[in-house]
Design an enzyme around this catalytic site. Sequence first.
Site, PDB file in Angstrom:
ATOM      1  N   GLN A   1       0.837  -1.201   0.000  1.00  0.00           N
ATOM      2  CA  GLN A   1       0.000   0.000   0.000  1.00  0.00           C
ATOM      3  C   GLN A   1       0.870   1.249   0.000  1.00  0.00           C
ATOM      4  O   GLN A   1       1.269   1.750   1.050  1.00  0.00           O
ATOM      5  CB  GLN A   1      -0.947   0.008   1.205  1.00  0.00           C
ATOM      6  N   PHE A   2       1.152   1.762  -1.196  1.00  0.00           N
ATOM      7  CA  PHE A   2       2.006   2.939  -1.324  1.00  0.00           C
ATOM      8  C   PHE A   2       1.382   4.173  -0.684  1.00  0.00           C
ATOM      9  O   PHE A   2       2.079   5.109  -0.318  1.00  0.00           O
ATOM     10  CB  PHE A   2       2.358   3.210  -2.793  1.00  0.00           C
ATOM     11  N   THR A   3       0.057   4.188  -0.514  1.00  0.00           N
ATOM     12  CA  THR A   3      -0.614   5.361   0.038  1.00  0.00           C
ATOM     13  C   THR A   3      -0.243   5.637   1.493  1.00  0.00           C
ATOM     14  O   THR A   3      -0.563   6.706   2.015  1.00  0.00           O
ATOM     15  CB  THR A   3      -2.146   5.250  -0.091  1.00  0.00           C
TER      16      THR A   3
END
Length: 143
Positions: A74-76
């Site tokens: 999850q890059f967010t």
Amino acid sequence: MRVVLQRASRAQVSIDGQVVGQLPAPGLVALVGVTHGDDAATADKLAAKTWNLRILEDEKSASDVNAPILAISQFTLYADTHKGRRPSWGAAAPGPVSEPIVDAYVAALRKLGAHVETGHFGADMQVELVNDGPVTIILDSEH
């Protein structure tokens, strides 16, 4: 590297309506974000912390009760929301850099003895979980 751990009584990740990973028993959901400068050593450190952190019922760790882990990239987790209304993703490592580090985190957990299921890196995933407690812990390699 950041890992958001959630104690879950059940969880699954789907892509296009197909389940690609799920917890076979109560365990942990690990949302994994990678930033610039992270490496396999960072992944090993946070995998060990994930596996040994005493956040399950009766202050047990996943290693104590052999709890499964659902790990999802999850890059967010590296969104910068300080300016304006649109998040900046500059702190998130690009896919070609972060994917091997997420893979190293999963491999390190498996080497420690964890049953780990995953989503698919970079895919549009739907994650469903029942947060037990609720218990949510943020691990950050910089702290």
